[in-house]
Structure formats: C-alpha cells, structure tokens
Motif scaffolding. Structure first.
Motif, mmCIF file in Angstrom:
data_model
loop_
_atom_site.group_PDB
_atom_site.id
_atom_site.type_symbol
_atom_site.label_atom_id
_atom_site.label_comp_id
_atom_site.label_asym_id
_atom_site.label_seq_id
_atom_site.Cartn_x
_atom_site.Cartn_y
_atom_site.Cartn_z
ATOM 1 N N MET A 1 0.705 -1.126 0.120
ATOM 2 C CA MET A 1 0.051 -0.059 -0.154
ATOM 3 C C MET A 1 0.949 1.282 -0.120
ATOM 4 O O MET A 1 1.905 1.069 0.248
ATOM 5 N N HIS A 44 -2.008 8.590 -5.434
ATOM 6 C CA HIS A 44 -2.538 7.347 -5.196
ATOM 7 C C HIS A 44 -2.846 6.877 -3.786
ATOM 8 O O HIS A 44 -3.623 6.187 -3.675
ATOM 9 N N GLU A 48 -6.254 4.951 -2.539
ATOM 10 C CA GLU A 48 -5.879 3.796 -1.704
ATOM 11 C C GLU A 48 -6.591 3.914 -0.478
ATOM 12 O O GLU A 48 -7.128 2.850 0.234
ATOM 13 N N ALA A 51 -10.069 2.135 0.333
ATOM 14 C CA ALA A 51 -10.064 0.804 0.279
ATOM 15 C C ALA A 51 -10.018 -0.121 1.372
ATOM 16 O O ALA A 51 -10.951 -0.999 1.350
ATOM 17 N N ARG A 64 -7.285 -4.191 -10.521
ATOM 18 C CA ARG A 64 -7.020 -2.650 -10.603
ATOM 19 C C ARG A 64 -7.441 -2.214 -11.875
ATOM 20 O O ARG A 64 -7.582 -3.187 -12.861
ATOM 21 N N VAL A 86 -8.618 0.818 -7.675
ATOM 22 C CA VAL A 86 -8.884 -0.477 -7.158
ATOM 23 C C VAL A 86 -10.412 -0.887 -7.785
ATOM 24 O O VAL A 86 -11.150 0.038 -7.767
ATOM 25 N N ASP A 137 2.535 -1.869 -3.740
ATOM 26 C CA ASP A 137 1.188 -2.746 -3.800
ATOM 27 C C ASP A 137 1.456 -3.481 -5.007
ATOM 28 O O ASP A 137 0.646 -3.088 -6.043
#
Length: 186
Positions: A1, A44, A48, A51, A64, A86, A137
């Motif tokens: 991550m 990013h 993320e 999530a 992805r 994601v 990730d």
C-alpha cells in the motif's frame, strides 16, 4: 500500500471527500485542489485510503484499473499521466446485465477505436506494474486489470446501448437503464 503520514491532512481530507461522494452520490470539486497536481504518491494514497474501509464493510478487491492511458483521454480532464485505482466486486457488471445509470455520478462510455490508445495495451499494463510496485502494492498473478480507455469518453443515459468489437476477442455489449426500468432487457 502507499506510504504517507497519518498526519497528512491533505490526503485524509481528499479521501474523506471521495468517501462522502460515494455515500451521498453528490459530486465534489476535483481533489487536486486539496492535494495539488504534482504529487503522484499523494494522489495514489487518496485512491487507496478508502479501500480498507470498503474491505472492512465487506468489500472484495477483484483487480486494478488504469485510467487516462491515451493522450486524447488525458486532455479531457486535463491530466498529464495515467492513474490507477482498485476494482471492487460490487462494481462489476455480469455479462448481459444492464447498468443502472441513476446509481452513478457521471456514467460514461469509451467510444474510441483504439487509435488513441497507449499504442500497445501491454505498455499500459507495464506502466501499471511499475507504478504498483513503486507504491508498494505490486500486481499479483490473479489480479484482474482493466487497461484503460481506447478513446474519449461520452455520456451514457438510461436506454443507451453500446457495443465494443475487439478483434481476436469478440464483442462486449453494455446496456444502461434508470430505476424506472428504461433500458432494462426484456
């Protein structure tokens, strides 16, 4: 991550803004006004950060996606490079199903012919693999990847039907409907 400080207020504020949009279904101004336009790792991290909350609520990651892979598509939202996100199981559409436009904020469809794409779909996948690795990730062998649009996006409305013909793979139709039933297959 992604790694960012838990005290990174801009990333947290931007991610919270997107979570509110998802919950309330009300658009917000671009988060680049909160995090800036030149911090790719922060961008990013914003994508993320929600999530784990979705996972805690029962969401399941299936892959992805790469967005803004072609120069023509990048010019529309005025960005300079692809982005990555994601894919969750609840965002997939089964073959033959209809997409409810009233559950989306800005439903759009790729209307390209492939000439505006990244030149070679494996180039987009290689970019994703490098980017995912660089942010900690990496892609796994079973990761589903959507490799980006092949041209500019156009709005979709209830009753619309689109079809993509992909040489060597076949055709993929998609139908859109409203909660009133317009466009739902009989």
């Amino acid at each position: 991550m992604n790694e960012f400080s838990s005290g990174d207020d801009a990333v947290t504020r931007a991610a919270d803004r997107l979570l509110r949009v998802a919950a309330d279904r009300v658009p917000c101004p671009p988060v680049r006004a909160v995090i800036g336009t030149d911090d790719v790792k922060a961008a990013h991290a914003v994508q993320e950060l929600p999530a784990p909350r979705r996972l805690a609520a029962g969401g399941r990651v299936t892959g992805r996606r790469i967005g803004f892979t072609s120069p023509a598509v990048q010019r529309q939202p005025d960005v300079e490079q692809p982005d990555v996100g994601v894919l969750f199981a609840d965002t997939g559409v089964e073959d033959g199903a209809s997409v409810p436009v009233d559950e989306m904020l800005q439903p759009k469809v790729d209307r390209g012919d492939g000439t505006a794409g990244p030149g070679d779909p494996p180039a987009a996948l290689a970019w994703l693999a490098r980017t995912a690795r660089d942010v900690g990730d990496p892609l796994r062998a079973d990761t589903v990847v959507l490799s980006g649009a092949l041209g500019p996006m156009v709005p979709a409305a209830g009753g619309d039907v689109f079809r993509a013909d992909i040489t060597g793979l076949g055709s993929v139709p998609v139908r859109f409907h409203t909660s009133g039933g317009e466009g739902v297959p009989a």
